[in-house]
Design an enzyme around this catalytic site. Structure first.
Site, short mmCIF file in Angstrom:
data_model
loop_
_atom_site.label_atom_id
_atom_site.label_comp_id
_atom_site.label_asym_id
_atom_site.label_seq_id
_atom_site.Cartn_x
_atom_site.Cartn_y
_atom_site.Cartn_z
N GLU A 35 58.26 36.92 64.90
CA GLU A 35 57.41 36.48 63.79
C GLU A 35 57.16 34.99 63.94
O GLU A 35 58.09 34.20 64.08
CB GLU A 35 58.09 36.78 62.45
N THR A 42 51.79 38.93 54.97
CA THR A 42 50.83 38.57 53.93
C THR A 42 51.28 39.05 52.56
O THR A 42 51.24 38.30 51.58
CB THR A 42 49.45 39.20 54.27
N CYS A 43 51.73 40.27 52.47
CA CYS A 43 52.05 40.87 51.17
C CYS A 43 53.06 40.02 50.39
O CYS A 43 52.86 39.69 49.23
CB CYS A 43 52.59 42.29 51.36
N CYS A 48 50.08 40.58 47.91
CA CYS A 48 50.45 41.43 46.77
C CYS A 48 51.45 40.78 45.81
O CYS A 48 51.22 40.78 44.59
CB CYS A 48 51.09 42.73 47.24
N LYS A 51 50.33 37.41 44.17
CA LYS A 51 49.13 37.77 43.38
C LYS A 51 49.53 38.44 42.07
O LYS A 51 49.05 38.08 41.00
CB LYS A 51 48.25 38.70 44.23
N TYR A 182 38.71 43.53 46.62
CA TYR A 182 39.96 43.42 45.85
C TYR A 182 40.28 41.96 45.51
O TYR A 182 40.55 41.62 44.37
CB TYR A 182 41.14 43.91 46.69
N GLU A 186 40.26 40.24 41.83
CA GLU A 186 41.58 39.91 41.28
C GLU A 186 41.69 38.42 40.96
O GLU A 186 42.17 38.04 39.88
CB GLU A 186 42.68 40.33 42.25
N ARG A 203 27.14 39.78 46.85
CA ARG A 203 25.85 40.01 47.50
C ARG A 203 25.20 41.35 47.13
O ARG A 203 24.00 41.52 47.30
CB ARG A 203 26.00 39.93 49.01
N ARG A 209 32.67 47.98 45.97
CA ARG A 209 31.99 49.09 46.63
C ARG A 209 33.04 50.08 47.14
O ARG A 209 34.05 49.69 47.70
CB ARG A 209 31.17 48.52 47.80
N THR A 318 49.32 47.55 51.86
CA THR A 318 50.73 47.44 52.25
C THR A 318 51.46 48.79 52.32
O THR A 318 52.10 49.09 53.33
CB THR A 318 51.46 46.49 51.26
N HIS A 443 52.89 61.27 23.27
CA HIS A 443 52.04 60.68 22.25
C HIS A 443 52.78 59.59 21.48
O HIS A 443 53.95 59.77 21.17
CB HIS A 443 51.63 61.79 21.27
N GLU A 448 48.25 59.99 28.05
CA GLU A 448 48.09 61.37 27.56
C GLU A 448 46.64 61.84 27.66
O GLU A 448 46.37 63.04 27.70
CB GLU A 448 48.59 61.50 26.12
P1 NDP Z 1 37.18 43.43 51.08
O1 NDP Z 1 36.81 43.91 52.42
O2 NDP Z 1 37.84 44.34 50.12
O3 NDP Z 1 35.89 42.85 50.35
C1 NDP Z 1 35.10 41.87 50.94
C2 NDP Z 1 33.97 41.52 49.99
O4 NDP Z 1 33.22 40.43 50.51
C3 NDP Z 1 33.00 42.66 49.77
O5 NDP Z 1 32.57 42.62 48.43
C4 NDP Z 1 31.87 42.34 50.73
O6 NDP Z 1 30.62 42.82 50.29
C5 NDP Z 1 31.87 40.83 50.66
N1 NDP Z 1 31.39 40.21 51.90
C6 NDP Z 1 31.72 40.51 53.17
N2 NDP Z 1 31.10 39.70 54.04
C7 NDP Z 1 30.34 38.86 53.30
C8 NDP Z 1 29.47 37.80 53.62
N3 NDP Z 1 29.25 37.43 54.88
N4 NDP Z 1 28.86 37.15 52.62
C9 NDP Z 1 29.06 37.52 51.33
N5 NDP Z 1 29.88 38.51 50.96
C10 NDP Z 1 30.53 39.18 51.94
O7 NDP Z 1 38.04 42.15 51.35
P2 NDP Z 1 39.02 41.29 50.49
O8 NDP Z 1 38.96 39.96 51.15
O9 NDP Z 1 38.73 41.38 49.04
O10 NDP Z 1 40.41 41.99 50.73
C11 NDP Z 1 40.91 42.17 52.05
C12 NDP Z 1 41.77 43.38 52.17
O11 NDP Z 1 42.97 43.19 51.49
C13 NDP Z 1 41.13 44.62 51.59
O12 NDP Z 1 40.78 45.45 52.66
C14 NDP Z 1 42.16 45.26 50.74
O13 NDP Z 1 42.47 46.52 51.29
C15 NDP Z 1 43.37 44.36 50.82
N6 NDP Z 1 43.83 44.02 49.46
C16 NDP Z 1 44.38 44.96 48.64
C17 NDP Z 1 44.79 44.63 47.37
C18 NDP Z 1 45.37 45.67 46.47
O14 NDP Z 1 45.78 46.72 46.95
N7 NDP Z 1 45.39 45.45 45.15
C19 NDP Z 1 44.67 43.29 46.85
C20 NDP Z 1 44.06 42.39 47.78
C21 NDP Z 1 43.67 42.75 49.02
P3 NDP Z 1 30.13 44.33 50.55
O15 NDP Z 1 30.78 45.17 49.51
O16 NDP Z 1 28.65 44.25 50.38
O17 NDP Z 1 30.54 44.68 51.93
#
Ligand code: NDP
Length: 454
Positions: A35, A42-43, A48, A51, A182, A186, A203, A209, A318, A443, A448
């Site tokens: 490492e 990261t987590c 996680c 956060k 995410y 968040e 965007r 999504r 994670t 309840h 529920e």
């Molecule tokens: P994500 O891939 O989830 O989301 C990226 C976002 O940025 C999307 O909305 C995407 O838009 C947008 N995007 C991508 N490229 C561009 C660009 N060039 N210009 C403008 N907007 C852009 O990434 P995150 O960074 O939010 O999270 C990373 C990973 O970490 C995720 O895959 C997730 O699985 C994990 N994670 C999980 C958490 C949890 O379980 N609670 C918490 C935090 C992270 P579009 O939708 O149009 O593609």
């Protein structure tokens, strides 16, 4: 036993790498892990865990506001960002120590430094300065994770990623968050709860999504109620440094609008951390995003090189990396080839209110099954009835009409992640709507609703 120094060499001591190391060692394998950054990955360090602590901190704003509805009076609450970050850092250090102890007690050898493959069985570890070592291993596991990725727009050097957001010296008065995944959603909630004015720039037409459309539309409404300025269908063209003190940055949007802020957090996805691992020395195949391409057993195109977690860009969560680690350890050292099952993985976005889901969205279910029944309930949680918080909870079940099987469960509202975790067992087992209905309600709860939907 082999002639190699180790049976398994793991690169990356994050959630996946540590679990694979410990489990493999538990099966009797001689294991080492390298490492270069921080134990727990990261987590534990910039994901996680911190956060969730920040989410908890920001939720107190609601608790204080709502307390008067229950007869409580207190002085004006004050928030100290520095204290929160110092306490959070202390907890992370404690966890780093726990991870070290876990590896130690499992008999896993830890190399603190950067590992690089010289060939499919030889690893060079650079621990800084003159210290460099070479070891050999029968099997190699790459679990190096991912790193924030930002688009190369003018002024992007002024932006921070989630890595830096956890260590800001002070809470910015105004924050712009770019990205609707995410992390963006968040952090928008965290900063808004702690008192910053937040603009979220996304965007597309609606963020998150891939999640159920009705649920994310409801979240958008609730975030607006909380004062978050949502700029949808909007792109940042450049970031300008201004003379302002608090608002030292100005975003220029493609619609001609601008956003002034003290910090801009880019959360536009993460990329696999494959650079300079020596993968080219071994002929490991990469996909379009730079991810290591693996089969259902997490094996790359090189038979003794395996990869799990974000570096494979399958489902970047994670618990999924940990599951992949357990399957892999069984495959390699327990004589039980175990493919990874990525179906019906429960997940949560710790937004405010939080969102959680397991199984198919309504849109996915209609596309895959045709006839589906959708049950939903939108209600004001009992606790909020004595307060001026108008937040509404939404629960939703998607059911296959022909078999009655529950294909998806979705919730937006307080405790959604805690509730959906339990329901995930039922959905994974293939429970039907009748099975749900046969469970008596507890309840009064929000949960529920899932067993009383009509
Ligand atoms: P994500 O891939 O989830 O989301 C990226 C976002 O940025 C999307 O909305 C995407 O838009 C947008 N995007 C991508 N490229 C561009 C660009 N060039 N210009 C403008 N907007 C852009 O990434 P995150 O960074 O939010 O999270 C990373 C990973 O970490 C995720 O895959 C997730 O699985 C994990 N994670 C999980 C958490 C949890 O379980 N609670 C918490 C935090 C992270 P579009 O939708 O149009 O593609």
């Amino acid at each position: 036993m082999t002639d190699y120094d180790y049976d398994l060499f793991v690169i990356g001591a994050g959630s996946g790498g540590v679990r694979a190391s410990r489990m493999a060692a538990g099966y009797g394998a001689r294991v080492a892990v390298a490492e270069e950054r921080y134990l727990g990955g990261t987590c534990v360090n910039v994901g996680c865990v911190p956060k969730k602590l920040l989410v908890c901190a920001s939720a107190f704003a609601d608790h204080y506001r709502e307390a008067s509805g229950f007869g409580w009076t207190a002085g004006q609450p004050a928030f100290d960002w520095g204290q929160l970050i110092a306490n959070k850092n202390r907890e992370i250090e404690r966890l780093n120590g726990i991870y070290r102890g876990l590896l130690d007690s499992a008999g896993v050898e830890l190399f603190e430094g950067r590992a690089r493959l010289l060939d499919p069985h030889t690893v060079e570890i650079d621990a800084g300065g003159a210290s460099e070592s070479r070891v050999t291993a029968d099997q190699i596991l790459i679990a190096v994770g991912s790193w924030p990725d930002m688009p190369p727009i003018p002024g992007i050097e002024h932006a921070i990623s989630s890595n830096e957001a956890f260590y800001l010296e002070r809470l910015p008065e105004r924050v712009a968050v770019v990205g609707g995944g995410y992390i963006g959603v968040e952090f928008a909630g965290i900063f808004a709860g702690l008192g910053s004015r937040v603009t979220l720039v996304y965007r597309g037409p609606l963020f998150l999504r891939g999640f159920d459309e009705e649920i994310r539309a409801h979240l958008a409404e609730e975030m607006r109620v909380r004062g978050i300025d949502l700029r949808l269908e909007s792109r940042v063209e450049s970031i300008e440094k201004t003379a302002g003190n608090d608002d030292r940055l100005r975003l220029h949007l493609d619609d001609g609008g601008t956003v002034d802020c003290g910090e801009v957090l880019y959360a536009t996805g993460r990329r696999p951390l494959v650079a300079d691992l020596g993968l080219e020395n071994c002929g490991v195949a990469l996909g379009e995003q730079g991810e290591i391409v693996v089969d259902e057993f997490s094996c790359s195109n090189v038979p003794n090189i395996w990869a799990i977690g974000d570096v494979t860009d399958r489902l970047n969560l994670t618990p999924v990396a940990i599951h992949e680690a357990m399957c892999l350890s069984r495959t390699l050292f327990a004589g039980e080839p175990t493919p990874v099952d990525h179906e019906a993985v429960a997940t949560a976005v710790f937004s405010q209110p939080p969102l959680a889901a397991v199984g198919l969205t309504e849109e996915e279910a209609r596309a895959r099954y045709g006839d589906v029944d959708v049950y939903r309930s939108r209600f004001r949680p009992l606790k909020l009835t004595l307060t001026d918080n108008r937040e509404r909870t939404l629960v939703k079940l998607i059911v296959d009409r022909s078999s009655g099987r529950v294909l998806g469960a979705h919730m937006l509202g307080a405790d959604a992640p805690e509730i959906i975790q339990g329901l995930a067992v039922a959905v994974k087992m293939g429970a039907t709507k009748d099975d749900f209905d046969a469970a008596m309600a507890i309840h009064p709860t929000s949960a529920e609703e899932f067993v009383t939907l009509r």
